[in-house]
Design a protein around this motif. Structure first.
Motif, short mmCIF file in Angstrom:
data_model
loop_
_atom_site.label_atom_id
_atom_site.label_comp_id
_atom_site.label_asym_id
_atom_site.label_seq_id
_atom_site.Cartn_x
_atom_site.Cartn_y
_atom_site.Cartn_z
N THR A 47 34.89 46.34 54.03
CA THR A 47 33.46 46.50 53.76
C THR A 47 33.00 45.35 52.89
O THR A 47 33.78 44.79 52.13
CB THR A 47 33.17 47.82 53.02
OG1 THR A 47 33.77 47.78 51.73
CG2 THR A 47 33.68 49.03 53.80
N GLY A 75 33.50 46.41 49.20
CA GLY A 75 34.83 46.63 48.67
C GLY A 75 35.87 45.61 49.02
O GLY A 75 37.03 45.74 48.64
N SER A 76 35.49 44.58 49.74
CA SER A 76 36.46 43.59 50.20
C SER A 76 36.03 42.19 49.77
O SER A 76 35.07 41.65 50.31
CB SER A 76 36.57 43.63 51.73
OG SER A 76 36.88 44.93 52.18
#
Length: 133
Positions: free
Chosen positions: A104, A107-108
């Motif tokens: 994502t 989140g990445s």
């Protein structure tokens, strides 16, 4: 709106063209013309290689770039084209190697992922160029 689609002959391109036409936008597609795509007669097709220059002097309300693979290609487009909005279609390959899925944006973190090789680094360069523009 007057929309320029750079690329547009495969992957998401035909679907983007179809959606734009449904909404009655004036669509110009710019690509090398190496893949046969039968565009609706309402679509203006401009054959060219972005590495040699886009050579489009008119103003576009929006540019959708589906095929910038290098920072240089993207920076050249930003400098040569006249537009109000620029949408760059990137890739999940910009995220650093992880074992956590799904990837994502939130989140990445971006970073190197050796599996993707140069493609990964170049696409990160494209995103960074856009952030700095």
């Amino acid at each position: 709106m007057k929309v320029l689609l750079i690329g547009g002959s495969r992957f998401t391109g035909p679907a983007i063209v179809a959606e734009l036409l449904k909404k009655n936008h004036a669509v110009t597609v710019f690509n090398r013309g190496t893949i046969t795509e039968k565009y609706d007669p309402k679509v203006r097709f401009v054959k060219g290689d972005r590495n040699s220059g886009l050579n489009l002097s008119e103003h576009f309300d929006a540019v959708i770039d589906t095929c910038a693979y290098t920072k240089d290609q993207l920076v050249r487009s930003l400098g040569e084209l006249q537009f109000d909005y620029y949408l760059f279609v990137s890739t999940a390959a910009v995220y650093q190697k992880t074992e956590i899925f799904p990837l994502t944006e939130a989140g990445s973190p971006r970073g190197l992922w050796p599996l993707w090789g140069k493609y990964n680094a170049e696409k990160i360069g494209c995103e960074e160029a856009l952030e700095q523009s």
